[in-house]
Design a protein around this motif. Structure first.
Motif: not given
Length: 320
Positions: A61-67
């Protein structure tokens, strides 16, 4: 997989924007700085990271957090002079209503000793992930990421901390990896104690919303809370009157068990804006208890929260 391995597996143009990343138990969390990029470019980077990291055998599973750390993140504190006036319910519904108006909103449950946002927002029992040394807020169906002590301790556990420990906990919640959220609503504990002082001194909110019921005792305490913000040079956006009028579901008669109009009169006396009234309604209580906030449902019960959100949004626009 470490930060170094993640960066090495991405194209140089994307790797240069990776803030942190790691894999634990098959779940990858990658934080990417997208400051200065438009929505199309952000989406392309997010999809590329998801595809490239997700192709690895050790990743399920991949979770991408854009900041966008270069963007100023503004904080709106929601406070009250005393407990039991519906501050947490207002904060959750205000956050959803602002989200519906197009704001990128996150919510911090700073009521360290009595967290209730996991119940109101329907994500009790969930735990935040870690991105580097920062917490990643817990998502929910309403697209308002939230962090609360209720997500960090066992449900029902008593939190017996002195002021400095509570202040440190607040710092971890506020200073989390909020991704694109550029507006944080902070649900403060009641009163004017250590957590409020830490918030004012360390994080300096852009403004504050004060909540009170109409009766005199609550108004006196609300005035004290307002004085604290005034002394700290944090502008009070306005006052909200909660539990204002009860409509009997059987006969339709309206009664005012807590009085009515007291907060509006107090706002006039303090020369502060009055943002609106929220009724004492069974549906609002049921929605809060069941994780179905009225502001997310639309209709009659959502209308007072939507009206208050529009005024707060106008204030934000005027004080950008």
């Amino acid at each position: 997989m470490s930060d170094t391995e993640i960066i090495a597996s991405l194209p140089a143009s994307i790797a240069a924007r990776v803030v942190s990343g790691g894999v634990k138990d098959g779940r990858a969390i990658v934080v990417v700085d997208v400051a200065g990029l438009d929505n199309t470019a952000r989406g392309e980077i997010e999809n590329a990271v998801r595809d490239l990291i997700g192709a690895r055998e050790d990743v399920d599973e991949v979770r991408v957090v854009l900041t966008a750390e270069k963007r100023a993140r503004r904080i709106i504190a929601v406070g009250s002079g005393k407990g039991g006036v519906g501050k947490s319910t207002l904060t959750a519904n205000l956050a959803i209503a602002l989200r519906n108006l197009g704001h990128a909103v996150g919510l911090v449950d700073a009521d360290i000793y009595g967290p209730s946002q996991p119940t109101i927002l329907g994500n009790r029992g969930k735990r935040p992930e870690l991105a580097g040394n920062k917490l990643v807020p817990v998502p929910n169906r309403w697209d308002v990421p939230v962090l609360s002590m209720g997500h960090l301790v066992e449900e029902g556990a008593a939190i017996a901390w002195r002021g400095p420990m509570a202040g440190n906990a607040l710092g971890q919640l506020v200073d989390a990896e909020w991704g694109p959220a550029d507006l944080l609503l902070v649900d403060l504990p009641p009163g004017t104690g250590d957590v409020q002082l830490t918030m004012l001194q360390k994080f300096k909110p852009a403004g504050a919303v004060l909540v009170s019921t109409p009766q005199d005792l609550a108004l006196i305490d609300a005035a004290r809370a307002g004085s604290l913000f005034e002394q700290s040079k944090v502008p009070v956006i306005g006052l909200v009157e909660n539990m204002s009028g009860y409509v009997c579901p059987h006969c339709g008669e309206v009664s005012d068990p807590f009085g009515t109009g007291g907060v509006e009169r107090a706002a006039e006396g303090l020369e502060l804006p009055f943002l609106g009234r929220i009724p004492l309604a069974l549906g609002i209580r049921q929605g809060s208890d069941s994780g179905e906030p009225p502001a997310a449902q639309g209709g009659e019960l959502a209308a007072p929260f939507e009206a208050i959100a529009r005024k707060v949004s106008e204030w934000l626009g005027a004080n950008a």
